[in-house]
Design a protein around this motif. Structure first.
Motif, PDB file in Angstrom:
ATOM      1  N   HIS A 100      35.778  26.246  42.839  1.00 18.32           N
ATOM      2  CA  HIS A 100      34.415  26.661  43.205  1.00 18.32           C
ATOM      3  C   HIS A 100      34.407  27.565  44.436  1.00 18.32           C
ATOM      4  CE1 HIS A 100      32.893  22.652  41.250  1.00 18.32           C
ATOM      5  NE2 HIS A 100      33.557  23.419  40.408  1.00 18.32           N
ATOM      6  N   LYS A 101      35.440  28.354  44.597  1.00 23.19           N
ATOM      7  CA  LYS A 101      35.555  29.274  45.733  1.00 23.19           C
ATOM      8  C   LYS A 101      35.089  30.662  45.295  1.00 23.19           C
ATOM      9  CE  LYS A 101      37.359  26.314  48.570  1.00 23.19           C
ATOM     10  NZ  LYS A 101      36.552  25.812  49.679  1.00 23.19           N
ATOM     11  N   LEU A 102      33.794  30.911  45.417  1.00 23.57           N
ATOM     12  CA  LEU A 102      33.196  32.134  44.895  1.00 23.57           C
ATOM     13  C   LEU A 102      33.684  33.387  45.611  1.00 23.57           C
ATOM     14  CD1 LEU A 102      29.530  30.828  44.493  1.00 23.57           C
ATOM     15  CD2 LEU A 102      31.385  30.780  42.812  1.00 23.57           C
ATOM     16  N   LYS A 103      33.765  33.327  46.933  1.00 21.82           N
ATOM     17  CA  LYS A 103      34.212  34.499  47.704  1.00 21.82           C
ATOM     18  C   LYS A 103      35.685  34.786  47.454  1.00 21.82           C
ATOM     19  CE  LYS A 103      34.254  36.378  52.402  1.00 21.82           C
ATOM     20  NZ  LYS A 103      33.935  36.088  53.808  1.00 21.82           N
ATOM     21  N   LEU A 104      36.513  33.751  47.461  1.00 28.43           N
ATOM     22  CA  LEU A 104      37.936  33.940  47.183  1.00 28.43           C
ATOM     23  C   LEU A 104      38.143  34.470  45.764  1.00 28.43           C
ATOM     24  CD1 LEU A 104      40.859  33.688  48.136  1.00 28.43           C
ATOM     25  CD2 LEU A 104      40.812  31.284  47.384  1.00 28.43           C
ATOM     26  N   ALA A 105      37.352  33.968  44.814  1.00 27.22           N
ATOM     27  CA  ALA A 105      37.433  34.455  43.435  1.00 27.22           C
ATOM     28  C   ALA A 105      37.062  35.931  43.365  1.00 27.22           C
ATOM     29  CB  ALA A 105      36.536  33.623  42.522  1.00 27.22           C
ATOM     30  N   LEU A 106      36.073  36.327  44.148  1.00 30.23           N
ATOM     31  CA  LEU A 106      35.676  37.741  44.183  1.00 30.23           C
ATOM     32  C   LEU A 106      36.816  38.610  44.712  1.00 30.23           C
ATOM     33  CD1 LEU A 106      33.617  40.014  43.895  1.00 30.23           C
ATOM     34  CD2 LEU A 106      32.724  39.365  46.152  1.00 30.23           C
ATOM     35  N   MET A 107      37.418  38.194  45.800  1.00 33.26           N
ATOM     36  CA  MET A 107      38.544  38.965  46.353  1.00 33.26           C
ATOM     37  C   MET A 107      39.693  39.021  45.343  1.00 33.26           C
ATOM     38  SD  MET A 107      38.544  37.935  50.399  1.00 33.26           S
ATOM     39  CE  MET A 107      38.537  36.176  50.174  1.00 33.26           C
ATOM     40  N   GLU A 108      39.940  37.913  44.675  1.00 32.35           N
ATOM     41  CA  GLU A 108      41.033  37.835  43.703  1.00 32.35           C
ATOM     42  C   GLU A 108      40.768  38.723  42.490  1.00 32.35           C
ATOM     43  OE1 GLU A 108      41.672  36.720  40.552  1.00 32.35           O
ATOM     44  OE2 GLU A 108      43.691  35.928  40.621  1.00 32.35           O
ATOM     45  N   ILE A 109      39.527  38.749  41.993  1.00 29.53           N
ATOM     46  CA  ILE A 109      39.240  39.560  40.803  1.00 29.53           C
ATOM     47  C   ILE A 109      39.299  41.053  41.117  1.00 29.53           C
ATOM     48  CG2 ILE A 109      36.706  39.665  40.905  1.00 29.53           C
ATOM     49  CD1 ILE A 109      36.737  39.060  37.854  1.00 29.53           C
ATOM     50  N   VAL A 110      38.995  41.424  42.361  1.00 25.72           N
ATOM     51  CA  VAL A 110      39.165  42.822  42.764  1.00 25.72           C
ATOM     52  C   VAL A 110      40.654  43.189  42.721  1.00 25.72           C
ATOM     53  CG1 VAL A 110      38.961  44.444  44.711  1.00 25.72           C
ATOM     54  CG2 VAL A 110      37.031  42.964  44.089  1.00 25.72           C
ATOM     55  N   LEU A 111      41.488  42.298  43.248  1.00 24.45           N
ATOM     56  CA  LEU A 111      42.939  42.505  43.186  1.00 24.45           C
ATOM     57  C   LEU A 111      43.417  42.548  41.729  1.00 24.45           C
ATOM     58  CD1 LEU A 111      45.601  42.716  44.811  1.00 24.45           C
ATOM     59  CD2 LEU A 111      45.698  40.216  44.761  1.00 24.45           C
ATOM     60  N   LEU A 112      42.905  41.650  40.903  1.00 26.40           N
ATOM     61  CA  LEU A 112      43.245  41.631  39.478  1.00 26.40           C
ATOM     62  C   LEU A 112      42.887  42.954  38.809  1.00 26.40           C
ATOM     63  CD1 LEU A 112      43.825  40.471  36.639  1.00 26.40           C
ATOM     64  CD2 LEU A 112      41.624  39.284  36.774  1.00 26.40           C
ATOM     65  N   THR A 113      41.700  43.460  39.075  1.00 26.58           N
ATOM     66  CA  THR A 113      41.268  44.713  38.458  1.00 26.58           C
ATOM     67  C   THR A 113      42.189  45.863  38.870  1.00 26.58           C
ATOM     68  OG1 THR A 113      38.996  43.884  38.430  1.00 26.58           O
ATOM     69  CG2 THR A 113      39.281  46.253  38.144  1.00 26.58           C
ATOM     70  N   GLY A 114      42.582  45.886  40.135  1.00 22.87           N
ATOM     71  CA  GLY A 114      43.549  46.891  40.584  1.00 22.87           C
ATOM     72  C   GLY A 114      44.901  46.745  39.900  1.00 22.87           C
ATOM     73  N   ALA A 115      45.332  45.503  39.706  1.00 19.75           N
ATOM     74  CA  ALA A 115      46.619  45.259  39.032  1.00 19.75           C
ATOM     75  C   ALA A 115      46.562  45.709  37.577  1.00 19.75           C
ATOM     76  CB  ALA A 115      46.992  43.780  39.127  1.00 19.75           C
ATOM     77  N   VAL A 116      45.415  45.542  36.935  1.00 17.65           N
ATOM     78  CA  VAL A 116      45.263  46.016  35.551  1.00 17.65           C
ATOM     79  C   VAL A 116      45.314  47.541  35.519  1.00 17.65           C
ATOM     80  CG1 VAL A 116      43.688  46.147  33.570  1.00 17.65           C
ATOM     81  CG2 VAL A 116      44.036  43.968  34.748  1.00 17.65           C
ATOM     82  N   GLY A 117      44.641  48.182  36.461  1.00 22.31           N
ATOM     83  CA  GLY A 117      44.712  49.644  36.539  1.00 22.31           C
ATOM     84  C   GLY A 117      46.137  50.131  36.753  1.00 22.31           C
ATOM     85  N   ALA A 118      46.873  49.475  37.644  1.00 22.70           N
ATOM     86  CA  ALA A 118      48.278  49.846  37.888  1.00 22.70           C
ATOM     87  C   ALA A 118      49.128  49.619  36.645  1.00 22.70           C
ATOM     88  CB  ALA A 118      48.827  49.045  39.070  1.00 22.70           C
ATOM     89  N   THR A 119      48.867  48.546  35.940  1.00 21.56           N
ATOM     90  CA  THR A 119      49.586  48.273  34.694  1.00 21.56           C
ATOM     91  C   THR A 119      49.345  49.399  33.702  1.00 21.56           C
ATOM     92  OG1 THR A 119      49.412  45.882  35.038  1.00 21.56           O
ATOM     93  CG2 THR A 119      49.872  46.630  32.788  1.00 21.56           C
ATOM     94  N   MET A 120      48.105  49.807  33.572  1.00 26.38           N
ATOM     95  CA  MET A 120      47.769  50.874  32.628  1.00 26.38           C
ATOM     96  C   MET A 120      48.441  52.191  33.012  1.00 26.38           C
ATOM     97  SD  MET A 120      43.754  49.959  31.954  1.00 26.38           S
ATOM     98  CE  MET A 120      43.454  51.301  30.785  1.00 26.38           C
ATOM     99  N   VAL A 121      48.462  52.501  34.299  1.00 23.37           N
ATOM    100  CA  VAL A 121      49.124  53.732  34.757  1.00 23.37           C
ATOM    101  C   VAL A 121      50.612  53.677  34.418  1.00 23.37           C
ATOM    102  CG1 VAL A 121      49.811  55.018  36.831  1.00 23.37           C
ATOM    103  CG2 VAL A 121      47.433  54.286  36.533  1.00 23.37           C
ATOM    104  N   SER A 122      51.232  52.510  34.624  1.00 25.36           N
ATOM    105  CA  SER A 122      52.668  52.394  34.341  1.00 25.36           C
ATOM    106  C   SER A 122      52.956  52.405  32.842  1.00 25.36           C
ATOM    107  CB  SER A 122      53.244  51.127  34.982  1.00 25.36           C
ATOM    108  OG  SER A 122      52.860  49.964  34.273  1.00 25.36           O
ATOM    109  N   TRP A 123      52.007  51.969  32.039  1.00 25.32           N
ATOM    110  CA  TRP A 123      52.205  51.937  30.591  1.00 25.32           C
ATOM    111  C   TRP A 123      51.972  53.292  29.918  1.00 25.32           C
ATOM    112  CZ3 TRP A 123      49.791  46.992  27.969  1.00 25.32           C
ATOM    113  CH2 TRP A 123      50.466  45.851  28.418  1.00 25.32           C
ATOM    114  N   TYR A 124      51.120  54.118  30.495  1.00 20.02           N
ATOM    115  CA  TYR A 124      50.709  55.343  29.820  1.00 20.02           C
ATOM    116  C   TYR A 124      51.872  56.234  29.365  1.00 20.02           C
ATOM    117  CZ  TYR A 124      48.046  59.419  28.516  1.00 20.02           C
ATOM    118  OH  TYR A 124      47.524  60.461  27.800  1.00 20.02           O
TER     119      TYR A 124
END
Length: 161
Positions: A100-124
């Protein structure tokens, strides 16, 4: 070649099923007590959407793995980034619904979204198909990040410990 394809495609789905255990309890008890924006998708949509997204990303990882000849040195970065984002994906469930850590989850999902973008760049350069299979996931994460932000913003006094 069926076994690697099935294994890599199903890995994210199986991990998501473990997360569902946490979510299913909290969506009946804690989650309804939160203030949520009117534009959020209905609860029933999440399971369907995540199953499709997990399947697509899993199959994309198989395409990258196959194109690179397995777990080779060349696969370290693209599959390592994939593993990182998948771990972050599963961790978000524990942080948001479990702790139930809403702020920590927000920070984590921002990091997750960046990691997905980096994954896509490396896969292209390896597989445009695999990269395109990740596009709906990145789009959904943008929605999920916005939703997480609104829930944190609207509940930070009452719900955040």
């Amino acid at each position: 070649m069926w076994l690697p394809m099935l294994g890599m495609t199903s890995l994210p789905v199986v991990g998501g099923l473990f997360g569902r255990y946490i979510v299913s309890k909290e969506v009946k008890t804690w989650y309804p007590t939160l203030k949520k924006p009117s534009w959020r998708p209905p609860n029933a949509a999440f399971g369907v959407v995540w199953t499709c997204l997990y399947t697509g990303m899993g199959y994309g990882s198989y395409l990258v793995w196959k194109e690179l000849g397995g777990f080779t040195e060349d696969a370290l970065v693209p599959l390592g980034l994939y593993g990182l984002q998948l771990s972050l994906n599963w961790a978000w469930i524990v942080i948001f619904f479990g702790a139930h850590k809403l702020k920590l989850a927000l920070m984590e999902i921002v990091l997750l979204t960046g990691a997905v973008g980096a994954t896509m760049v490396s896969w292209y350069p390896i597989s445009q198909t695999a990269t395109l299979l990740m596009a709906p996931y990145l789009t959904w994460l943008c929605l999920a990040t916005s939703l997480n932000y609104c829930i944190w913003r609207d509940n930070r006094e009452e719900k955040e410990e």
